[in-house]
Design an enzyme around this catalytic site. Structure first.
Site, short mmCIF file in Angstrom:
data_model
loop_
_atom_site.label_atom_id
_atom_site.label_comp_id
_atom_site.label_asym_id
_atom_site.label_seq_id
_atom_site.Cartn_x
_atom_site.Cartn_y
_atom_site.Cartn_z
N ASP A 172 0.83 -1.22 0.00
CA ASP A 172 0.00 0.00 0.00
C ASP A 172 0.85 1.26 0.00
O ASP A 172 0.68 2.13 -0.83
CB ASP A 172 -0.98 -0.01 1.19
CG ASP A 172 -0.32 -0.28 2.53
OD1 ASP A 172 0.93 -0.38 2.59
OD2 ASP A 172 -1.04 -0.38 3.54
N ASP A 200 6.54 3.92 3.64
CA ASP A 200 6.67 4.98 4.65
C ASP A 200 8.10 4.96 5.17
O ASP A 200 8.99 5.55 4.55
CB ASP A 200 5.62 4.74 5.75
CG ASP A 200 5.64 5.83 6.81
OD1 ASP A 200 6.15 6.92 6.54
OD2 ASP A 200 5.13 5.59 7.92
N THR A 232 9.12 -2.33 6.50
CA THR A 232 8.34 -3.54 6.21
C THR A 232 8.76 -4.14 4.86
O THR A 232 9.06 -5.33 4.77
CB THR A 232 6.83 -3.22 6.15
OG1 THR A 232 6.47 -2.46 7.28
CG2 THR A 232 6.00 -4.49 6.09
P1 IMP Z 1 6.70 1.17 6.63
O1 IMP Z 1 7.27 -0.12 7.10
O2 IMP Z 1 6.92 2.28 7.64
O3 IMP Z 1 7.16 1.58 5.25
O4 IMP Z 1 5.14 1.05 6.55
C1 IMP Z 1 4.49 -0.15 6.77
C2 IMP Z 1 3.01 -0.06 6.75
O5 IMP Z 1 2.56 0.96 7.62
C3 IMP Z 1 2.38 0.28 5.43
O6 IMP Z 1 2.34 -0.83 4.57
C4 IMP Z 1 1.00 0.71 5.91
O7 IMP Z 1 0.17 -0.42 6.13
C5 IMP Z 1 1.30 1.41 7.22
N1 IMP Z 1 1.34 2.86 6.99
C6 IMP Z 1 2.41 3.66 6.79
N2 IMP Z 1 2.04 4.93 6.58
C7 IMP Z 1 0.68 4.93 6.65
C8 IMP Z 1 -0.32 5.96 6.48
O8 IMP Z 1 -0.06 7.14 6.23
N3 IMP Z 1 -1.61 5.55 6.62
C9 IMP Z 1 -1.97 4.26 6.90
N4 IMP Z 1 -1.07 3.28 7.04
C10 IMP Z 1 0.23 3.62 6.92
MG MG Z 2 -2.00 -0.37 8.35
#
Ligand code: IMP
Ligand code: MG
Length: 178
Positions: free
Chosen positions: A96, A99, A103
Site C-alpha cells: 500500500d 513509509d 516492512t
Molecule cells: P513502513 O514499514 O513504515 O514503510 O510502513 C508499513 C506499513 O505501515 C504500510 O504498509 C501501511 O500499512 C502502514 N502505513 C504507513 N504509513 C501509513 C499511512 O499514512 N496511513 C496508513 N497506514 C500507513
Molecule cells: Mg496499516
C-alpha cells in the site's frame, strides 16, 4: 474531530492503475511472475492493479507489519506467510505505502532468502520522507507520491477503519479521536 480530505479520487486512481498495469505487463512479459500482496493494506490496490497485468501470473500474499495504531514500531513481524514457493520465480511485492520502508525491506529480504529469481516492489503510495538505513529507499514502481501526512482509504486504515473508502484521503489530526 478529524478532518479528512481527498488526495486522489476514484477516476485518478483508476487511470493511474491502468497505466501501471500496462507497464508491468510489458516488463514481465514471458517471465514466471508471482505477485505477493502485503495484507491487509494492499488488498484493494492489488485487486485492481493485478487485473490489468496481462501475463501468466501467480498471486499470493503475506501479512507483515510494523505499525501499532498510527505509529511505526520499527519491528517487522510476519502474521502469515506464503502458500506458494517462490524459488525460480520473479517476485513482485505489492504494498500500500512506502513509509519508513522497514516492512518492505524485511519482506524483500525474506523473498530473497526463499530463493526468488528477482524481487521488485510496486507500491500504491510513496510517502516522501527521510528513510532510515533499515528501510527500502524507493520502490521500483509507484502509483502516486504523497507528502508526509497520515493517509487513509483505498485499503489504508487508521485503527482498522476507512479501508473500504474508495478514495485516497489524508487525516488532518491523526492519533486523535477517530
Ligand atoms: P513502513 O514499514 O513504515 O514503510 O510502513 C508499513 C506499513 O505501515 C504500510 O504498509 C501501511 O500499512 C502502514 N502505513 C504507513 N504509513 C501509513 C499511512 O499514512 N496511513 C496508513 N497506514 C500507513
Ligand atoms: Mg496499516
Amino acid at each position: 474531530m478529524n478532518i479528512i480530505r481527498t488526495l486522489f479520487s476514484k477516476p485518478d486512481i483508476d487511470n493511474r492503475i491502468r497505466a501501471l498495469g500496462q507497464e508491468l505487463t510489458e516488463f514481465y512479459q514471458g517471465k514466471p511472475l508471482t505477485a505477493v500482496v502485503l495484507l491487509n493494506g494492499a488488498m484493494f490496490f492489488a485487486a485492481d492493479l493485478l487485473r490489468h497485468v496481462k501475463t501468466e501470473l501467480f498471486v499470493d500474499s503475506v501479512c507483515a507489519g510494523s505499525y501499532v495504531g498510527n505509529q511505526s514500531s520499527g519491528q517487522v513481524n510476519f502474521r502469515s506467510g506464503l502458500k506458494l514457493p517462490v524459488t525460480s520465480r520473479h517476485v513482485l511485492l505489492v504494498d500500500d505505502i512506502l513509509d519508513t520502508g522497514v516492512t518492505l525491506a524485511a519482506v524483500k529480504a525474506e523473498m530473497e532468502k526463499q530463493g526468488a529469481l528477482s524481487v521488485r516492489t510496486c507500491v500504491m503510495l510513496d510517502k516522501k520522507r527521510q528513510r532510515s538505513a533499515a528501510g527500502l529507499a524507493s520502490a521500483d514502481w509507484c502509483a502516486f507520491e504523497v507528502p508526509d501526512v497520515y493517509i487513509v482509504g483505498y485499503g489504508l486504515d487508521a485503527d482498522e477503519l476507512y479501508r473500504n473508502d474508495p478514495e485516497i484521503k489524508y487525516m488532518e489530526n491523526p492519533g486523535r479521536e477517530l
